[in-house]
Design a protein around this motif. Structure first.
Motif, mmCIF file in Angstrom:
data_model
loop_
_atom_site.group_PDB
_atom_site.id
_atom_site.type_symbol
_atom_site.label_atom_id
_atom_site.label_comp_id
_atom_site.label_asym_id
_atom_site.label_seq_id
_atom_site.Cartn_x
_atom_site.Cartn_y
_atom_site.Cartn_z
ATOM 1 N N SER A 152 0.833 -1.209 0.000
ATOM 2 C CA SER A 152 0.000 0.000 0.000
ATOM 3 C C SER A 152 0.868 1.260 0.000
ATOM 4 O O SER A 152 0.563 2.240 -0.689
ATOM 5 N N LYS A 154 3.971 1.567 -1.158
ATOM 6 C CA LYS A 154 4.599 1.715 -2.474
ATOM 7 C C LYS A 154 3.598 2.254 -3.501
ATOM 8 O O LYS A 154 3.933 3.091 -4.337
ATOM 9 N N HIS A 155 2.364 1.770 -3.401
ATOM 10 C CA HIS A 155 1.346 2.201 -4.348
ATOM 11 C C HIS A 155 1.004 3.681 -4.158
ATOM 12 O O HIS A 155 0.889 4.435 -5.137
ATOM 13 N N GLU A 156 0.855 4.112 -2.911
ATOM 14 C CA GLU A 156 0.534 5.515 -2.644
ATOM 15 C C GLU A 156 1.679 6.437 -3.076
ATOM 16 O O GLU A 156 1.452 7.501 -3.658
ATOM 17 N N LYS A 159 1.757 6.929 -6.801
ATOM 18 C CA LYS A 159 0.763 7.900 -7.255
ATOM 19 C C LYS A 159 1.233 9.336 -7.021
ATOM 20 O O LYS A 159 0.847 10.252 -7.745
ATOM 21 N N SER A 323 -1.007 -6.586 -2.467
ATOM 22 C CA SER A 323 -0.390 -5.509 -1.688
ATOM 23 C C SER A 323 -0.048 -5.962 -0.277
ATOM 24 O O SER A 323 0.776 -5.361 0.399
ATOM 25 N N THR A 345 0.582 0.874 -13.540
ATOM 26 C CA THR A 345 1.325 1.301 -12.352
ATOM 27 C C THR A 345 1.095 0.354 -11.188
ATOM 28 O O THR A 345 1.981 0.166 -10.348
ATOM 29 N N GLU A 346 -0.091 -0.262 -11.120
ATOM 30 C CA GLU A 346 -0.351 -1.227 -10.049
ATOM 31 C C GLU A 346 0.477 -2.491 -10.249
ATOM 32 O O GLU A 346 0.964 -3.080 -9.280
ATOM 33 N N THR A 349 3.994 -1.551 -9.019
ATOM 34 C CA THR A 349 4.218 -1.428 -7.577
ATOM 35 C C THR A 349 3.936 -2.722 -6.817
ATOM 36 O O THR A 349 4.627 -3.025 -5.852
ATOM 37 N N LEU A 350 2.924 -3.484 -7.238
ATOM 38 C CA LEU A 350 2.484 -4.613 -6.419
ATOM 39 C C LEU A 350 3.075 -5.955 -6.861
ATOM 40 O O LEU A 350 3.261 -6.844 -6.030
#
Length: 553
Positions: A152, A154-156, A159, A323, A345-346, A349-350
């Protein structure tokens, strides 16, 4: 690499790269810039690329330097590069490498997020409301977080435009000793892909995506990775047919046996050291308010590796659970990272960044996938269909165009022209496919076809007992029809580039014959616009579409 005074690249101030396809070094330049730029449009004379944040950060992940990117642009640019473009590239590239995830020195349930060599970034992160909920400021340039929030975070941060270098340790998983059979030989590019993913098993590797053409042996890359790690493995496949194909390949190519490799699907729910599950069963739940009860599979054993087959098709709920399992090695396998929902992008990152990408035409030239010719056949609406199309609402126009009656006679001509070659006919609309099946007395497989019947028809096709097979959208996923030489695409999912790549992939297994991919498109309709988008990905891979009128068949 060849050089010429006739440089093929035009770099514009809006950030687009225009590549002239008629220059001698067109292919060389395409291969270079595709490492750090995304294809946007591909008409026959010029291809348009764009350098994006994600394309630059994927380049960073495979150690392509900023100097290499800049020098490549300067070497191939026909005109002086707008200074604003170079500044933008440097700024975006420079955002990589300033955030690093590490293990906590004393608590394995916690992680440290460190800010490296970037003044004020510490303060910027502290000011973000969504980040405040999952990371806590420990001291200057250092944050602490729960290890379950690893994905989570890394994903934020992605963005926000700050990709994270993740060097926190990965779990080894329970051991599973086995060997490849002596008859299983990995190709050089498959070994390179495995090495790119694993590195020397150092921190920061062991998660990412491998991009290889359909028919080039992505399954063997997965099996080779398993053999390198010698650990229990969970494999996620798109459907039961693909899951069983994985199981067959693993048992055939390794020392593992039927008791060690199992299927976890709607039809069978066995859990063994190597378990192959379908995405459908994992995202099943009683209703929208219920939990995904099969997500427990991720915790049933101490997996050392999770393989995501056809990673570009990953369902949204799987992103969520992915995640939460960032401490496990994660390998994505796909023919294309293109997603029409822009969720690349997901994946980055995930699952992890793109670690390896082999050009389709390069593998074709080496004989690892079949040579293919792509032909778009222009069809016409009859008078009745033209009237229906003219007065139909926009949502209905595409179906009228896709189901043009003329396409039936075009199929007949193509079947006559290739009367002795294994052929698959693929389409979007069941009523159209059923009409074709009845007209030519051909077997058909749709989503409603029982699995046993599918396996029977696939077996008959592989053994030349039937020569032509009609397939609905099941053809978009992993099916093993190595001898298929002709593909006729009647219709598709609007402008889906990934679907186009998957369908071409059905005829790319190595063979002596040239493969032909026919796409039937109704002219002067919306279908032409969607067809242009669909061919974009394949054009990037080096395939040229020959466009002919139906009379020319």
């Amino acid at each position: 690499m060849k050089y010429t005074d006739n440089k093929p690249l035009i770099i514009q101030s809006d950030g687009s790269l225009i590549l002239d396809t008629h220059t001698e070094i067109f292919e060389d330049v395409r291969n270079v810039i595709s490492l750090f730029a995304e294809l946007e449009k591909s008409p026959e004379h010029f291809h348009q690329y764009r350098i994006t944040d994600l394309s630059l950060w994927n380049a960073c992940a495979i150690d392509i330097s900023l100097e290499h990117i800049i020098s490549s642009l300067q070497s191939y640019s026909r005109y002086p590069i707008p200074p604003s473009i170079l500044i933008k590239i440097e700024q975006r590239y420079s955002r990589y490498g300033h955030l690093q995830l590490e293990s906590h020195p004393t608590n394995p349930d916690l992680l440290l997020l460190k800010v490296l060599n970037k003044p004020h970034l510490d303060k910027e992160l502290q000011s973000q409301p969504r980040l405040k909920k999952i990371i806590h400021h420990l001291k200057e340039n250092e944050f602490i977080l729960n290890s379950l929030d690893r994905g989570s975070v890394k994903h934020e941060l992605m963005k926000l435009g700050w990709p994270v270098t993740d060097i926190a340790p990965l779990t080894e998983g329970d051991p599973l000793p086995f060997t490849l059979n002596t008859t299983t030989k990995l190709r050089n590019y498959q070994i390179s892909a495995i090495n790119a993913f694993l590195g020397d098993k150092q921190l920061g590797r062991g998660f990412g995506t491998i991009v290889l053409p359909c028919g080039s042996g992505k399954t063997l890359v997965g099996i080779g990775t398993m053999e390198s790690l010698q650990c229990e493995t969970l494999i996620l496949a798109v459907n039961v047919a693909a899951a069983r194909q994985w199981i067959r390949e693993i048992i055939t190519r390794t020392s593992l046996n039927e008791t060690q490799v199992s299927e976890y699907s709607g039809q069978s729910k066995n859990i063994t050291p190597v378990t192959v599950a379908t995405y459908q069963i994992l995202v099943w739940r009683k209703d929208k308010e219920s939990e995904f009860i099969h997500f427990n599979l991720f915790k049933q054993r101490k997996w050392g590796l999770i393989i995501y087959d056809e990673a570009h098709l990953l369902p949204a709920p799987i992103f969520r659970i992915t995640s939460e399992i960032q401490s496990v090695r994660r390998l994505g396998l796909t023919a294309t990272l293109v997603r029409e929902d822009n969720a690349e992008t997901e994946v980055f990152t995930l699952i992890g960044p793109k670690r390896f990408d082999a050009p389709w035409k390069e593998l074709e030239s080496q004989g690892w996938i079949a040579e293919a010719q792509c032909i778009e056949v222009k069809c016409d609406l009859n008078e009745k269909e033209q009237l229906e199309y003219a007065i139909a609402p926009s949502r209905s126009k595409i179906r009228i165009a896709s189901e043009a009656e003329m396409k039936i006679s075009v199929i007949e001509k193509i079947l006559q022209n290739h009367s002795n070659l294994p052929t698959i006919i693929i389409g979007q609309y069941l009523s159209q496919l059923q009409t074709v099946a009845k007209r030519f007395n051909l077997p058909i497989i749709t989503g409603k076809t029982p699995q046993a019947e599918r396996e029977k028809l696939y077996h008959q096709f592989r053994n030349n007992e039937i020569q032509t097979l009609i397939l609905s959208k099941v053809a978009n996923f992993s099916i093993d029809l190595p001898d298929a030489t002709i593909a006729i695409q009647l219709s598709g999912s609007f402008g889906s580039r990934q679907e186009e790549a998957q369908r071409l992939g059905r005829i790319l297994r190595p063979k002596d014959d040239i493969s032909y991919f026919y796409s039937l498109v109704t002219r002067f309709t919306l279908e032409e616009e969607f067809a242009l988008n669909r061919m974009r990905f394949l054009t990037e891979q080096g395939y040229l579409y020959q466009i002919i009128n139906h009379e020319e068949l």
